[in-house]
Write a protein that holds these residues in place. Structure first.
Motif, PDB file in Angstrom:
ATOM      1  N   ASP A   1       0.813  -1.214   0.000  1.00  0.00           N
ATOM      2  CA  ASP A   1       0.000   0.000   0.000  1.00  0.00           C
ATOM      3  C   ASP A   1       0.851   1.270   0.000  1.00  0.00           C
ATOM      4  OD1 ASP A   1      -2.658  -1.245   0.152  1.00  0.00           O
ATOM      5  OD2 ASP A   1      -1.930  -1.990   2.064  1.00  0.00           O
ATOM      6  N   ILE A   2       2.062   1.182   0.525  1.00  0.00           N
ATOM      7  CA  ILE A   2       2.995   2.303   0.455  1.00  0.00           C
ATOM      8  C   ILE A   2       4.402   1.759   0.591  1.00  0.00           C
ATOM      9  CG2 ILE A   2       3.015   2.809   2.937  1.00  0.00           C
ATOM     10  CD1 ILE A   2       3.124   5.789   2.211  1.00  0.00           C
ATOM     11  N   ARG A   3       5.351   2.400  -0.085  1.00  0.00           N
ATOM     12  CA  ARG A   3       6.754   1.994  -0.033  1.00  0.00           C
ATOM     13  C   ARG A   3       7.576   3.117   0.571  1.00  0.00           C
ATOM     14  NH1 ARG A   3      11.984   3.644  -2.633  1.00  0.00           N
ATOM     15  NH2 ARG A   3      13.335   1.846  -2.277  1.00  0.00           N
ATOM     16  N   VAL A   4       8.433   2.783   1.537  1.00  0.00           N
ATOM     17  CA  VAL A   4       9.355   3.759   2.113  1.00  0.00           C
ATOM     18  C   VAL A   4      10.776   3.250   1.890  1.00  0.00           C
ATOM     19  CG1 VAL A   4       7.760   4.679   3.832  1.00  0.00           C
ATOM     20  CG2 VAL A   4       9.101   2.676   4.373  1.00  0.00           C
ATOM     21  N   PRO A   5      11.783   4.153   1.861  1.00  0.00           N
ATOM     22  CA  PRO A   5      13.119   3.744   1.419  1.00  0.00           C
ATOM     23  C   PRO A   5      13.877   2.823   2.364  1.00  0.00           C
ATOM     24  CG  PRO A   5      13.110   6.043   2.111  1.00  0.00           C
ATOM     25  CD  PRO A   5      11.682   5.604   2.067  1.00  0.00           C
ATOM     26  N   THR A   6      13.628   2.946   3.687  1.00  0.00           N
ATOM     27  CA  THR A   6      14.418   2.165   4.649  1.00  0.00           C
ATOM     28  C   THR A   6      13.508   1.639   5.761  1.00  0.00           C
ATOM     29  OG1 THR A   6      14.906   4.110   6.009  1.00  0.00           O
ATOM     30  CG2 THR A   6      16.459   3.590   4.226  1.00  0.00           C
ATOM     31  N   PRO A   7      13.963   0.614   6.505  1.00  0.00           N
ATOM     32  CA  PRO A   7      13.185   0.134   7.660  1.00  0.00           C
ATOM     33  C   PRO A   7      12.944   1.223   8.700  1.00  0.00           C
ATOM     34  CG  PRO A   7      14.860  -1.478   7.053  1.00  0.00           C
ATOM     35  CD  PRO A   7      15.127  -0.257   6.218  1.00  0.00           C
ATOM     36  N   THR A   8      13.949   2.071   8.935  1.00  0.00           N
ATOM     37  CA  THR A   8      13.771   3.154   9.910  1.00  0.00           C
ATOM     38  C   THR A   8      12.659   4.106   9.474  1.00  0.00           C
ATOM     39  OG1 THR A   8      16.105   3.034  10.529  1.00  0.00           O
ATOM     40  CG2 THR A   8      14.928   5.055  11.098  1.00  0.00           C
ATOM     41  N   ALA A   9      12.576   4.351   8.165  1.00  0.00           N
ATOM     42  CA  ALA A   9      11.543   5.253   7.646  1.00  0.00           C
ATOM     43  C   ALA A   9      10.145   4.689   7.859  1.00  0.00           C
ATOM     44  CB  ALA A   9      11.776   5.526   6.159  1.00  0.00           C
ATOM     45  N   THR A  10       9.991   3.353   7.872  1.00  0.00           N
ATOM     46  CA  THR A  10       8.667   2.775   8.138  1.00  0.00           C
ATOM     47  C   THR A  10       8.210   3.102   9.546  1.00  0.00           C
ATOM     48  OG1 THR A  10       9.629   0.664   8.907  1.00  0.00           O
ATOM     49  CG2 THR A  10       9.141   0.861   6.555  1.00  0.00           C
ATOM     50  N   ALA A  11       9.142   2.982  10.515  1.00  0.00           N
ATOM     51  CA  ALA A  11       8.778   3.307  11.904  1.00  0.00           C
ATOM     52  C   ALA A  11       8.489   4.795  12.054  1.00  0.00           C
ATOM     53  CB  ALA A  11       9.915   2.889  12.841  1.00  0.00           C
ATOM     54  N   GLU A  12       9.233   5.634  11.355  1.00  0.00           N
ATOM     55  CA  GLU A  12       8.977   7.077  11.422  1.00  0.00           C
ATOM     56  C   GLU A  12       7.618   7.420  10.837  1.00  0.00           C
ATOM     57  OE1 GLU A  12      12.281   8.689   9.359  1.00  0.00           O
ATOM     58  OE2 GLU A  12      13.632   8.625  11.095  1.00  0.00           O
ATOM     59  N   LEU A  13       7.213   6.693   9.786  1.00  0.00           N
ATOM     60  CA  LEU A  13       5.919   6.960   9.149  1.00  0.00           C
ATOM     61  C   LEU A  13       4.760   6.665  10.095  1.00  0.00           C
ATOM     62  CD1 LEU A  13       4.208   7.640   6.630  1.00  0.00           C
ATOM     63  CD2 LEU A  13       4.399   5.229   5.979  1.00  0.00           C
ATOM     64  N   VAL A  14       4.770   5.506  10.739  1.00  0.00           N
ATOM     65  CA  VAL A  14       3.630   5.116  11.580  1.00  0.00           C
ATOM     66  C   VAL A  14       3.649   5.800  12.931  1.00  0.00           C
ATOM     67  CG1 VAL A  14       3.395   2.873  10.443  1.00  0.00           C
ATOM     68  CG2 VAL A  14       4.850   3.075  12.440  1.00  0.00           C
ATOM     69  N   THR A  15       4.790   6.394  13.321  1.00  0.00           N
ATOM     70  CA  THR A  15       4.853   7.092  14.622  1.00  0.00           C
ATOM     71  C   THR A  15       4.775   8.597  14.465  1.00  0.00           C
ATOM     72  OG1 THR A  15       7.278   7.127  14.548  1.00  0.00           O
ATOM     73  CG2 THR A  15       6.219   5.251  15.664  1.00  0.00           C
TER      74      THR A  15
END
Length: 454
Positions: free
Chosen positions: A259-273
């Motif tokens: 549903d959405i792509r982010v560049p790094t694993p850290t960026a995924t946590a930043e997105l949802v928080t």
């Protein structure tokens, strides 16, 4: 050298001697060999040499092409290129690394893995699996986040540290999966199914967003995320998914179908928080603003209280002012009395002088009687006015004493207060067994209601 190797079969040799012997055998038997395969993990250090891995579906070998050879290349090799290499098989003795010393490289078409990737991407794109209109919306403030990855990866530790730093109250659940290898896609599918089962068993604590994550690597390391079965599973997955696979330059089929792509694993946590992170900042700002407002309100109240204190007068001050006013009235009354007496006395003297000159005895007696009468009336009038003024002063003092609430307590009365500090005026305002406070002229008593009388 061969004879020496045979002799050494019956001896104990060092690791270095073993590597040198193996190098001699390889270089003499594979000194000008051509190999076809796909280039990956290519690196170009400042020395000018080229290091990479040549692989196919059955195996891989490390390769080195030194600067004096690669300057002859008429193209720039890159990851994914299918090439024919000519060179000599050798061993790097200090590490015992088996490698191919490359003398020449010729392109042999696109790499097989890249061809498969492009073919699957076009196929799924034509079927509509990448359609943005069909993607689920990522919740702005997820309450329960599911993570699909291996707990031993650095990517998972980065996600955990980001959550602790930005949103420590967030609930995180790991659905463990293998994220590298031939059967890794099966492990990831099972991890996604476990999340669905979890939501069915826990309807009050559902996972509302899923992070699919692993760190960067070569195309081979990330190949499990290019699996068609996994892509279709993510497309039909009922929970919003975020793909955080590899680094910013890495792309997989899962990136396109999520549903959405982010560049790094850290960026995924930043997105949802992000919502909670900004919310905590807003709470802190509001806390500071509220503290300032409270201080300002207290300062204003203090100013009002101080102003009212300057305007209020104590009963003692009022009594003193009234007493001074009465003294002034008394002084003025005495002065008026003296003036009146002086005037009357002068008038009497004038009359007496006039009568003396005329010497009429009868009129003189009459005049004397009249003077006495006037004098008595005047004295009586003055005494009555003084009595009225004194009575008025005493009445004012009594009124002041009556208005003083504590003077009532001096006469043996008491003020009954309930537990709220309010005065009790009727027996209907209290209950049996209720504890009340009696305020006396000196001190107070705690009393208990035994019986109420209407």
């Amino acid at each position: 050298m061969v004879d020496n190797i045979v002799i050494q079969n019956d001896e104990i040799i060092s690791v270095g001697e073993l590597n040198k012997s193996a190098k001699y055998l390889l270089e003499n038997n594979f000194n000008n060999i051509s190999v076809i395969g796909e280039i990956s993990n290519l690196s170009k250090p400042s020395s000018g040499h080229i290091y990479f891995t040549l692989k196919d579906e059955q195996g891989a070998i490390r390769c080195a092409m030194f600067r004096n050879q690669n300057i002859k290349l008429n193209f720039l090799p890159k990851d994914g290129d299918q090439c024919v290499l000519r060179g000599q098989v050798s061993i790097y003795v200090p590490r015992g690394d088996y490698q191919l010393i490359v003398k020449s490289i010729e392109p042999a078409g696109s790499g097989n893995l890249m061809q498969k990737f492009e073919a699957l991407r076009k196929k799924l794109d034509q079927e509509g699996l990448f359609d943005n209109n069909k993607k689920l919306k990522i919740p702005s403030c997820p309450k329960h986040v599911g993570i699909v990855t291996s707990p031993s990866t650095a990517a998972f530790q980065d996600i955990i540290s980001t959550f602790k730093r930005r949103s420590p109250s967030s609930q995180i659940t790991l659905s463990e999966a293998t994220v590298q290898g031939d059967n890794a896609h099966i492990s990831i599918i099972k991890a996604l199914n476990r999340i669905i089962n979890f939501n069915e068993v826990n309807p009050d604590n559902k996972i509302d967003v899923v992070i699919l994550s692993r760190g960067g690597g070569s195309i081979e390391d990330l190949w499990c995320f290019n699996n068609e079965e996994l892509a279709r599973e993510i497309y039909s997955f009922p929970i919003p998914t975020i793909s955080g696979v590899g680094h910013e330059i890495d792309f997989t089929i899962c990136d396109f179908v999520s549903d959405i792509r982010v560049p790094t694993p850290t960026a995924t946590a930043e997105l949802v928080t992000e919502f909670n992170f900004q919310f905590m900042d807003k709470i802190q700002d509001n806390k500071i603003r509220l503290h300032k407002n409270i201080i300002n309100i207290f300062d204003d109240l203090k100013q009002v209280i101080n102003l009212n204190n300057t305007r209020l007068k104590s009963p003692i001050t009022l009594l003193r002012e009234k007493s001074q006013r009465l003294d002034n009235l008394d002084i003025r009354l005495q002065q008026n009395q003296k003036i009146i007496l002086s005037n009357k006395s002068n008038k009497i003297k004038m009359l007496t002088s006039s009568f003396s000159n005329k010497n009429p005895i009868t009129k003189l007696h009459l005049i004397e009687e009249r003077i006495d009468l006037i004098f008595n009336n005047l004295h009586k009038l003055l005494n009555e006015r003084l009595k009225i003024k004194r009575s008025l002063v005493e009445k004012l003092f009594k009124n002041i004493e009556i208005l003083n609430p504590l003077s009532i307590l001096d006469r043996g009365y008491a003020i009954i207060l309930n537990n709220k500090g309010l005065a009790v005026k009727s027996s209907n305002e209290v209950a049996n067994k209720e504890v009340l406070k009696a305020r006396l002229s000196k001190g107070s008593l705690d009393i208990e209601v035994i019986k109420k009388n209407e």
